[in-house]
Design a protein around this motif. Structure first.
Motif, PDB file in Angstrom:
ATOM      1  N   LEU A 114      43.942  43.584  44.014  1.00 52.92           N
ATOM      2  CA  LEU A 114      43.088  43.824  42.852  1.00 52.92           C
ATOM      3  C   LEU A 114      41.717  43.204  43.091  1.00 52.92           C
ATOM      4  CD1 LEU A 114      45.676  42.823  40.072  1.00 52.92           C
ATOM      5  CD2 LEU A 114      45.258  45.102  41.045  1.00 52.92           C
ATOM      6  N   GLY A 115      40.685  43.892  42.633  1.00 53.58           N
ATOM      7  CA  GLY A 115      39.338  43.341  42.696  1.00 53.58           C
ATOM      8  C   GLY A 115      39.089  42.498  41.452  1.00 53.58           C
ATOM      9  N   GLU A 116      38.489  41.353  41.658  1.00 58.11           N
ATOM     10  CA  GLU A 116      38.086  40.480  40.551  1.00 58.11           C
ATOM     11  C   GLU A 116      37.273  41.316  39.556  1.00 58.11           C
ATOM     12  OE1 GLU A 116      35.568  36.248  40.326  1.00 58.11           O
ATOM     13  OE2 GLU A 116      35.212  37.673  41.917  1.00 58.11           O
ATOM     14  N   GLY A 117      37.559  41.164  38.281  1.00 56.06           N
ATOM     15  CA  GLY A 117      36.811  41.895  37.269  1.00 56.06           C
ATOM     16  C   GLY A 117      37.470  43.194  36.840  1.00 56.06           C
ATOM     17  N   LEU A 118      38.556  43.588  37.499  1.00 55.41           N
ATOM     18  CA  LEU A 118      39.262  44.809  37.104  1.00 55.41           C
ATOM     19  C   LEU A 118      39.763  44.664  35.660  1.00 55.41           C
ATOM     20  CD1 LEU A 118      40.545  47.518  38.461  1.00 55.41           C
ATOM     21  CD2 LEU A 118      42.679  46.230  38.274  1.00 55.41           C
ATOM     22  N   VAL A 148      44.424  39.003  44.759  1.00 58.29           N
ATOM     23  CA  VAL A 148      43.145  39.274  44.115  1.00 58.29           C
ATOM     24  C   VAL A 148      42.036  38.875  45.080  1.00 58.29           C
ATOM     25  CG1 VAL A 148      41.659  38.770  42.137  1.00 58.29           C
ATOM     26  CG2 VAL A 148      44.138  38.817  41.837  1.00 58.29           C
ATOM     27  N   VAL A 149      41.039  39.733  45.238  1.00 49.34           N
ATOM     28  CA  VAL A 149      39.896  39.377  46.079  1.00 49.34           C
ATOM     29  C   VAL A 149      38.632  39.420  45.229  1.00 49.34           C
ATOM     30  CG1 VAL A 149      40.999  40.202  48.200  1.00 49.34           C
ATOM     31  CG2 VAL A 149      39.512  41.732  46.922  1.00 49.34           C
ATOM     32  N   GLU A 150      37.640  38.635  45.631  1.00 51.02           N
ATOM     33  CA  GLU A 150      36.440  38.490  44.803  1.00 51.02           C
ATOM     34  C   GLU A 150      35.697  39.819  44.682  1.00 51.02           C
ATOM     35  OE1 GLU A 150      35.358  37.255  48.982  1.00 51.02           O
ATOM     36  OE2 GLU A 150      37.069  37.126  47.633  1.00 51.02           O
ATOM     37  N   CYS A 154      36.874  44.124  47.410  1.00 55.37           N
ATOM     38  CA  CYS A 154      37.766  45.290  47.349  1.00 55.37           C
ATOM     39  C   CYS A 154      37.295  46.163  46.215  1.00 55.37           C
ATOM     40  CB  CYS A 154      39.226  44.835  47.175  1.00 55.37           C
ATOM     41  SG  CYS A 154      40.186  45.667  45.903  1.00 55.37           S
TER      42      CYS A 154
END
Lengths: 353, 353
Positions: A114-118, A148-150, A154
């Motif tokens: 998951l991308g941070e902020g999703l 989770v990646v920043e 991603c």
């Protein structure tokens, strides 16, 4: 232990790599560049009889059971498209890779990046679709992972699904088993998934909307197996389209193939969209179609069984396996001319699955 | 079919989601926020007895065989670090998740997500390490997948490895089996992987370099199982560190735990680095350590077996399972005081695996 260590120490990249060589989008296309990566890196490193079959699934035996194992990462962009989203697609793709080996799909793993902020709402919609698709396909999600990646690391969300299925005793489907005289069956019209994604991505609007054909094919396969007709192999023509799937089989079995263009089902809207966009529908991805190579005597019975199934109503015999020009797929046009249907060279449409 | 459809239609996200809620880095930490995601989304959607065990691997039966299945995505940054790289880590992580269930690891799938522009040299080094690690661990890579996303869509390279192993008849290890009186065994010193990554990422230099402990633990587990000692469960304390692994077991078994701080092996350099960086080593990731909950009578025999193995030379009994305060892990300091060792609240170190 010491002999193992020696093998390890002596392994090095089999093909010299220059500092200028880099991964390009086409390496993910499912066409020639993908095959290049496979043959330069993955096969020399991991080569074993199971992997080297190059089918969509590996088959292995545990005690007296034969199991199928497959993995697929999904990076489709956008996450939502007409006819599905990354969640349902992640189930259909992996269920289909199992089904193409004749396996009954049983279990899935699901791993999210998951991308941070999703937004949680997006995650919730995807998880719901994934769950619905798994339930509909009768497979259980039994293990998972979340990373989770920043932001910027991603693009929203990637999903990997790996799957396990069971293969009936005596059933051996593999791309190296096509023989001259075999018939080529296609379960329905081509190109819908790729065009649906492209239209969504580019904001194109067609008179009649084109939906992805994304669907789980295991019950269609079960109906085909129930006829006891002789199936040599099956493929779902995803990335790289019908042409890449058939070229892979032709190469693996060292046979030729002749297709009849007029027999290949193609919806008018898809034909129109392809013409507009300069795409060849033979190279556009599908996510709910299968192509089967079958013994000539079994072709009609299998075709009937496919047409009785909701996902095979438009099934057609689209061509014949030949002994001419091993590895070459040719197509007869409605005008009677012949053209070579090669593998996709580069990337026609990145990130369609 | 119609009852299934009904179930599907009635499923919706179990917890209301507001438009403001978004994924943060801590959701990938392996601590409280990860657990939150699991309990809000994944368990309500996919809940089944196998998944709900919440062990590092799912165990399922096919005919008379019991198989373990696990998945893990690796997003570690940087790709190369002292003691390993994303390729070897992807093998060790998945082999260990199988081994923690007492499974003998057999097969791996490997799925790459590559960023456009990745140098072939980098890919070659990672593939070589992955292959070497698989060979050393005696597992075969039998199926795979490669996707490519455009520059900016993925940070260099992500790898998913899923694994299949076989579990001996009668062996049942699970986080819900700890009982008061059980001993807590730790195979070696903690915190090395996380500190090695952090040091590499931030360009920190220590007098003696700290290497990741990344290693495959299946042969250590085999040596432990060979004692026939009674093991209740095992975990490899990766993301979230030793504290999260023990808190999960304490919660799942509804037991308390008392740890002896002086018994927990910690290298001086790691202690120093943690003090400098303001990190608690109990929360720092390991990739080559295991913690085992074992019956009191079996503790000494298992400890001996661990210490005879190269990966368990510094093994220690670090605490006891109690009936006090179910779910609570406390630690006695060398000064005789007691402190609560809670789960990691947010994210201490993103992208360490």
């Amino acid at each position: 232990m010491s002999s193992e260590t020696k093998t390890i120490a002596s392994f090095s990249c089999p093909v010299p790599v220059t500092p200028n060589e880099r991964v390009v989008l086409g390496h993910g296309s499912g066409g020639k560049l993908s095959a290049d990566l496979l043959h330069r890196f993955f096969l020399p490193a991991f080569g074993n009889p199971t992997l080297s079959r190059l089918d969509d699934q590996a088959i292995f035996a545990v005690n007296r059971s034969r199991l199928a194992f497959t993995t697929d990462s999904f990076v489709v962009k956008p996450l939502f498209f007409p006819g599905g989203n990354i969640g349902s697609l992640a189930v259909h793709g992996t269920v289909n890779d199992l089904a193409m080996g004749g396996a009954k799909p049983l279990y899935l793993s699901v791993a999210f990046i998951l991308g941070e902020g999703l937004p949680f709402e997006t995650l919730s919609q995807v998880v719901t679709s994934l769950r619905d698709a798994a339930e509909e396909a009768g497979v259980e999600v039994i293990t998972g992972d979340t990373k989770v990646v920043e932001k910027g690391g991603c693009d929203g969300m990637f999903i990997n699904t790996s799957g396990i299925g069971i293969v009936a005793e005596g059933l051996h489907l593999s791309a190296n088993q096509a023989r001259p005289g075999d018939r080529i069956l296609l379960s329905g019209s081509i190109g819908e998934h790729g065009i649906a994604i492209l239209a969504q991505r580019e904001g194109l609007e067609f008179e009649s909307p084109i939906e992805s054909d994304s669907a789980a094919l295991h019950s269609l396969v079960a109906a085909m197996l129930a006829t006891r007709g002789e199936i040599r192999c099956m493929r779902d023509p995803t990335r790289g389209g019908l042409s890449s799937a058939l070229n892979e089989i032709a190469a693996s079995s060292r046979v030729g193939m002749t297709l009849e263009e007029r027999a290949i089902p193609l919806r008018e809207e898809v034909r129109g969209a392809c013409e507009l966009l300069g795409l060849d529908p033979l190279y556009v991805a599908n996510e709910g179609k299968l192509v089967a190579i079958v013994a000539p005597d079994s072709a009609e019975g299998l075709l009937d069984a496919m047409r009785r199934h909701p996902l095979g109503r438009k099934a057609q015999i689209i061509g014949t396996v030949t002994s001419d020009d091993p590895g070459l797929v040719v197509m007869r046009t409605p005008l009677g001319t012949t053209r070579i249907v090669d593998m996709l060279a580069g990337g026609q449409l990145p990130r369609i699955c």
